[in-house]
Design a protein around this motif. Structure first.
Motif, PDB file in Angstrom:
ATOM      1  N   SER A 197       0.802  -1.233   0.000  1.00 19.03           N
ATOM      2  CA  SER A 197       0.000   0.000   0.000  1.00 19.03           C
ATOM      3  C   SER A 197       0.830   1.275   0.000  1.00 19.03           C
ATOM      4  N   SER A 198       2.098   1.181  -0.426  1.00 20.07           N
ATOM      5  CA  SER A 198       2.901   2.409  -0.497  1.00 20.07           C
ATOM      6  C   SER A 198       2.515   3.260  -1.700  1.00 20.07           C
ATOM      7  N   LYS A 199       1.834   2.657  -2.665  1.00 17.31           N
ATOM      8  CA  LYS A 199       1.486   3.393  -3.901  1.00 17.31           C
ATOM      9  C   LYS A 199       0.370   2.637  -4.636  1.00 17.31           C
ATOM     10  N   GLY A 200      -0.014   3.165  -5.781  1.00 22.05           N
ATOM     11  CA  GLY A 200      -0.938   2.466  -6.675  1.00 22.05           C
ATOM     12  C   GLY A 200      -2.291   2.140  -6.050  1.00 22.05           C
ATOM     13  N   ILE A 201      -2.801   0.974  -6.405  1.00 18.37           N
ATOM     14  CA  ILE A 201      -4.151   0.570  -5.974  1.00 18.37           C
ATOM     15  C   ILE A 201      -4.216   0.443  -4.445  1.00 18.37           C
ATOM     16  N   GLY A 202      -3.166  -0.122  -3.847  1.00  9.64           N
ATOM     17  CA  GLY A 202      -3.157  -0.299  -2.386  1.00  9.64           C
ATOM     18  C   GLY A 202      -3.242   1.023  -1.649  1.00  9.64           C
ATOM     19  N   SER A 259       4.767  -2.546   2.600  1.00  6.48           N
ATOM     20  CA  SER A 259       5.486  -2.723   1.335  1.00  6.48           C
ATOM     21  C   SER A 259       6.912  -3.083   1.711  1.00  6.48           C
ATOM     22  N   ARG A 260       7.763  -3.297   0.716  1.00  8.35           N
ATOM     23  CA  ARG A 260       9.146  -3.656   1.045  1.00  8.35           C
ATOM     24  C   ARG A 260       9.994  -2.430   1.316  1.00  8.35           C
ATOM     25  N   ASN A 261       9.757  -1.362   0.558  1.00 13.47           N
ATOM     26  CA  ASN A 261      10.616  -0.183   0.629  1.00 13.47           C
ATOM     27  C   ASN A 261      10.194   0.713   1.804  1.00 13.47           C
ATOM     28  N   PHE A 308       7.639  -5.153   5.153  1.00 10.90           N
ATOM     29  CA  PHE A 308       7.973  -6.596   5.142  1.00 10.90           C
ATOM     30  C   PHE A 308       7.910  -7.083   3.702  1.00 10.90           C
ATOM     31  N   ASP A 309       8.815  -8.020   3.369  1.00 10.94           N
ATOM     32  CA  ASP A 309       8.776  -8.641   2.043  1.00 10.94           C
ATOM     33  C   ASP A 309       7.936  -9.914   2.121  1.00 10.94           C
ATOM     34  N   LEU A 310       6.756  -9.859   1.544  1.00 11.89           N
ATOM     35  CA  LEU A 310       5.806 -10.979   1.663  1.00 11.89           C
ATOM     36  C   LEU A 310       6.254 -12.242   0.942  1.00 11.89           C
ATOM     37  N   ASN A 369      -5.393  -8.238   0.552  1.00 15.30           N
ATOM     38  CA  ASN A 369      -4.186  -8.817  -0.053  1.00 15.30           C
ATOM     39  C   ASN A 369      -3.998  -8.194  -1.429  1.00 15.30           C
ATOM     40  N   ASN A 370      -3.250  -7.099  -1.433  1.00 14.43           N
ATOM     41  CA  ASN A 370      -3.106  -6.311  -2.665  1.00 14.43           C
ATOM     42  C   ASN A 370      -1.712  -6.413  -3.287  1.00 14.43           C
ATOM     43  N   ALA A 371      -0.668  -6.676  -2.473  1.00 14.93           N
ATOM     44  CA  ALA A 371       0.712  -6.673  -3.009  1.00 14.93           C
ATOM     45  C   ALA A 371       0.802  -7.648  -4.168  1.00 14.93           C
ATOM     46  N   ALA A 394       3.487 -16.265 -15.558  1.00 12.70           N
ATOM     47  CA  ALA A 394       3.545 -16.425 -14.094  1.00 12.70           C
ATOM     48  C   ALA A 394       2.416 -15.633 -13.449  1.00 12.70           C
ATOM     49  N   TYR A 395       2.229 -14.413 -13.912  1.00 16.92           N
ATOM     50  CA  TYR A 395       1.192 -13.536 -13.357  1.00 16.92           C
ATOM     51  C   TYR A 395      -0.197 -14.150 -13.572  1.00 16.92           C
ATOM     52  N   ALA A 396      -0.451 -14.603 -14.809  1.00 19.28           N
ATOM     53  CA  ALA A 396      -1.772 -15.171 -15.123  1.00 19.28           C
ATOM     54  C   ALA A 396      -2.034 -16.410 -14.283  1.00 19.28           C
ATOM     55  N   SER A 429      -0.737 -17.109 -11.381  1.00 15.37           N
ATOM     56  CA  SER A 429      -0.911 -16.737  -9.967  1.00 15.37           C
ATOM     57  C   SER A 429      -2.307 -16.168  -9.713  1.00 15.37           C
ATOM     58  N   LYS A 430      -2.796 -15.360 -10.633  1.00 12.31           N
ATOM     59  CA  LYS A 430      -4.093 -14.704 -10.408  1.00 12.31           C
ATOM     60  C   LYS A 430      -5.261 -15.682 -10.646  1.00 12.31           C
ATOM     61  N   GLY A 431      -5.093 -16.604 -11.603  1.00 13.05           N
ATOM     62  CA  GLY A 431      -6.122 -17.638 -11.793  1.00 13.05           C
ATOM     63  C   GLY A 431      -6.252 -18.469 -10.531  1.00 13.05           C
ATOM     64  N   PRO A 447      -9.220  -6.147 -11.115  1.00 10.90           N
ATOM     65  CA  PRO A 447      -9.119  -4.905 -11.899  1.00 10.90           C
ATOM     66  C   PRO A 447      -8.765  -5.188 -13.350  1.00 10.90           C
ATOM     67  N   GLY A 448      -9.203  -4.292 -14.219  1.00  8.96           N
ATOM     68  CA  GLY A 448      -8.789  -4.347 -15.628  1.00  8.96           C
ATOM     69  C   GLY A 448      -7.442  -3.664 -15.781  1.00  8.96           C
ATOM     70  N   PHE A 449      -7.293  -2.848 -16.808  1.00  7.46           N
ATOM     71  CA  PHE A 449      -6.019  -2.178 -17.074  1.00  7.46           C
ATOM     72  C   PHE A 449      -5.991  -0.838 -16.334  1.00  7.46           C
ATOM     73  N   ILE A 450      -5.165  -0.789 -15.282  1.00  3.17           N
ATOM     74  CA  ILE A 450      -5.131   0.371 -14.389  1.00  3.17           C
ATOM     75  C   ILE A 450      -3.757   1.029 -14.502  1.00  3.17           C
ATOM     76  N   HIS A 451      -3.751   2.333 -14.649  1.00  4.29           N
ATOM     77  CA  HIS A 451      -2.470   3.044 -14.797  1.00  4.29           C
ATOM     78  C   HIS A 451      -1.799   3.208 -13.434  1.00  4.29           C
ATOM     79  N   THR A 452      -0.750   2.415 -13.226  1.00  3.42           N
ATOM     80  CA  THR A 452       0.071   2.500 -12.001  1.00  3.42           C
ATOM     81  C   THR A 452       1.523   2.237 -12.418  1.00  3.42           C
ATOM     82  N   ASP A 453       2.424   2.211 -11.437  1.00  6.11           N
ATOM     83  CA  ASP A 453       3.830   1.889 -11.744  1.00  6.11           C
ATOM     84  C   ASP A 453       3.952   0.520 -12.401  1.00  6.11           C
TER      85      ASP A 453
HETATM   86  P1  NDP Z   1       2.199  -1.115  -7.970  1.00  3.65           P
HETATM   87  O1  NDP Z   1       3.444  -1.703  -8.530  1.00  3.65           O
HETATM   88  O2  NDP Z   1       1.865   0.297  -8.209  1.00  3.65           O
HETATM   89  O3  NDP Z   1       2.191  -1.360  -6.379  1.00  3.65           O
HETATM   90  C1  NDP Z   1       2.501  -2.616  -5.851  1.00  3.65           C
HETATM   91  C2  NDP Z   1       2.632  -2.500  -4.338  1.00  3.65           C
HETATM   92  O4  NDP Z   1       2.997  -3.788  -3.817  1.00  3.65           O
HETATM   93  C3  NDP Z   1       3.740  -1.554  -3.918  1.00  3.65           C
HETATM   94  O5  NDP Z   1       3.385  -0.937  -2.703  1.00  3.65           O
HETATM   95  C4  NDP Z   1       4.939  -2.497  -3.730  1.00  3.65           C
HETATM   96  O6  NDP Z   1       5.894  -1.864  -2.908  1.00  3.65           O
HETATM   97  C5  NDP Z   1       4.219  -3.676  -3.056  1.00  3.65           C
HETATM   98  N1  NDP Z   1       4.909  -4.964  -3.128  1.00  3.65           N
HETATM   99  C6  NDP Z   1       5.364  -5.612  -4.227  1.00  3.65           C
HETATM  100  N2  NDP Z   1       5.959  -6.759  -3.880  1.00  3.65           N
HETATM  101  C7  NDP Z   1       5.868  -6.847  -2.522  1.00  3.65           C
HETATM  102  C8  NDP Z   1       6.310  -7.802  -1.568  1.00  3.65           C
HETATM  103  N3  NDP Z   1       6.998  -8.906  -1.915  1.00  3.65           N
HETATM  104  N4  NDP Z   1       6.049  -7.586  -0.263  1.00  3.65           N
HETATM  105  C9  NDP Z   1       5.386  -6.463   0.123  1.00  3.65           C
HETATM  106  N5  NDP Z   1       4.947  -5.523  -0.734  1.00  3.65           N
HETATM  107  C10 NDP Z   1       5.195  -5.721  -2.045  1.00  3.65           C
HETATM  108  O7  NDP Z   1       1.050  -2.092  -8.456  1.00  3.65           O
HETATM  109  P2  NDP Z   1      -0.540  -1.882  -8.629  1.00  3.65           P
HETATM  110  O8  NDP Z   1      -1.064  -0.892  -7.659  1.00  3.65           O
HETATM  111  O9  NDP Z   1      -0.816  -1.730 -10.066  1.00  3.65           O
HETATM  112  O10 NDP Z   1      -1.040  -3.351  -8.253  1.00  3.65           O
HETATM  113  C11 NDP Z   1      -1.657  -3.673  -7.008  1.00  3.65           C
HETATM  114  C12 NDP Z   1      -2.381  -5.002  -7.177  1.00  3.65           C
HETATM  115  O11 NDP Z   1      -3.356  -4.883  -8.204  1.00  3.65           O
HETATM  116  C13 NDP Z   1      -1.462  -6.157  -7.592  1.00  3.65           C
HETATM  117  O12 NDP Z   1      -1.845  -7.343  -6.943  1.00  3.65           O
HETATM  118  C14 NDP Z   1      -1.708  -6.276  -9.090  1.00  3.65           C
HETATM  119  O13 NDP Z   1      -1.476  -7.561  -9.570  1.00  3.65           O
HETATM  120  C15 NDP Z   1      -3.191  -5.922  -9.134  1.00  3.65           C
HETATM  121  N6  NDP Z   1      -3.638  -5.509 -10.458  1.00  3.65           N
HETATM  122  C16 NDP Z   1      -3.127  -4.387 -11.057  1.00  3.65           C
HETATM  123  C17 NDP Z   1      -3.558  -4.039 -12.326  1.00  3.65           C
HETATM  124  C18 NDP Z   1      -3.049  -2.841 -13.065  1.00  3.65           C
HETATM  125  O14 NDP Z   1      -3.410  -2.689 -14.248  1.00  3.65           O
HETATM  126  N7  NDP Z   1      -2.239  -1.985 -12.452  1.00  3.65           N
HETATM  127  C19 NDP Z   1      -4.564  -4.832 -13.037  1.00  3.65           C
HETATM  128  C20 NDP Z   1      -5.035  -5.971 -12.304  1.00  3.65           C
HETATM  129  C21 NDP Z   1      -4.582  -6.282 -11.074  1.00  3.65           C
HETATM  130  P3  NDP Z   1       7.457  -2.347  -2.859  1.00  3.65           P
HETATM  131  O15 NDP Z   1       7.885  -2.572  -4.279  1.00  3.65           O
HETATM  132  O16 NDP Z   1       8.182  -1.271  -2.156  1.00  3.65           O
HETATM  133  O17 NDP Z   1       7.443  -3.605  -2.059  1.00  3.65           O
END
Ligand code: NDP
Length: 253
Positions: free
Chosen positions: A15-20, A38-40, A65-67, A92-94, A156-158, A160-162, A187-193
């Motif tokens: 949850s440091s960025k993006g959807i989380g 998150s890890r960082n 923590f690194d999950l 569970n978003n990471a 690998a991603y497909a 894992s998510k299936g 989620p569908g195609f979401i603009h994140t890192d």
């Molecule tokens: P981002 O890369 O923007 O964010 C991912 C987050 O997960 C970061 O906070 C990252 O921080 C953390 N993270 C990654 N690996 C680990 C780890 N081993 N332990 C702890 N934290 C971790 O991704 P999104 O926001 O795009 O994605 C979030 C979720 O949504 C994911 O599960 C992704 O598969 C899913 N999703 C995204 C889509 C998209 O189009 N963006 C579409 C469908 C699903 P750090 O690297 O510092 O650990």
């Protein structure tokens, strides 16, 4: 409908960025306390400080923590729960990806994605189940459109998510009488890192804009309201569902 998550604590992985981060913000807005992960550590502290400024009434804690270190999850979870819990909402978003063709991907890269996106989720859910001790709880797994559609270089991603969808359904039925709701958002195609390189890829960007019925990339805020709803008592009778939030993509392709 005004959703209120007062007196609830949510652990949101990745949850440091993006959807989380968007889910954490909307949960704070709905009066929940949040635990970020998150890890960082530096990025996480920065995010936590920004959220504290934006939501001075809310409680924001960080649990770096690194999950993918799945064997250490029980210790980490116990510490987090003792320090900042009890936790009633687990998101569970990471998630990570590794883009390579099926023919070329190495075992270690495949396993790294599976460990983070799938194995870690099972272990956290097990720890959450133990911590709840038969009190009600909500689990929200962040799956993907790619749990159900294939795209090249994403094996690998497909996979894992299936599997995450099936994990979601299985936990839902096993824990239904324990008062634990287990659902996934796909989620569908979401603009994140995570997708920045695809947004910048002209061909892929064109594909999204022409094949997604809403003709645009989603943004993290398009996803997070559904997580808040699923975490609330308004969703008490919903379990085992995979909810696609994808601008209509799964309905058409
Ligand atoms: P981002 O890369 O923007 O964010 C991912 C987050 O997960 C970061 O906070 C990252 O921080 C953390 N993270 C990654 N690996 C680990 C780890 N081993 N332990 C702890 N934290 C971790 O991704 P999104 O926001 O795009 O994605 C979030 C979720 O949504 C994911 O599960 C992704 O598969 C899913 N999703 C995204 C889509 C998209 O189009 N963006 C579409 C469908 C699903 P750090 O690297 O510092 O650990």
């Amino acid at each position: 409908m005004q959703i209120d998550l007062s007196n609830k604590t949510a652990l949101i992985t990745g949850s440091s960025k993006g959807i989380g981060l968007s889910i954490a913000s909307k949960m704070l807005k709905a009066n929940a306390d949040v635990i970020l992960n998150s890890r960082n550590n530096d990025e996480l502290s920065e995010t936590a400080n920004t959220l504290r400024e934006n939501f001075p009434e809310g409680k924001v804690n960080s649990a770096p923590f690194d999950l993918s270190e799945t064997k250490d999850i029980p210790n980490w979870f116990e510490q987090v729960s003792n320090n900042y819990g009890p936790i009633q909402i687990l998101v569970n978003n990471a998630g990570i990806t590794h883009r390579e063709t099926a023919k070329d991907i190495k075992q270690e890269d495949f396993n790294r994605v599976l460990k983070t996106n799938l194995n870690a989720v099972l272990v956290i859910c097990q720890e959450f189940f133990l911590q709840l001790q038969n009190r009600p709880g909500k689990i929200i797994n962040i799956s993907s459109l790619i749990s159900n559609l294939a795209r090249e270089t994403n094996v690998a991603y497909a996979a894992s998510k299936g599997a995450l969808n099936q994990l979601t359904r299985t936990l839902a039925i096993e824990w239904a009488t324990n008062g634990i709701n287990v659902n996934a958002i796909a989620p569908g195609f979401i603009h994140t890192d995570l997708t920045e390189s695809l947004v910048n890829d002209e061909k892929f960007n064109h594909w999204v804009k022409t094949r997604v019925p809403m003709s645009r990339w989603g943004n993290p805020d398009d996803i997070s309201s559904t997580a808040v709803f699923l975490a609330s008592s308004e969703a008490d009778y919903i379990t085992g569902q995979i909810i696609y939030v994808d601008g209509g993509t799964i309905a058409t392709i």
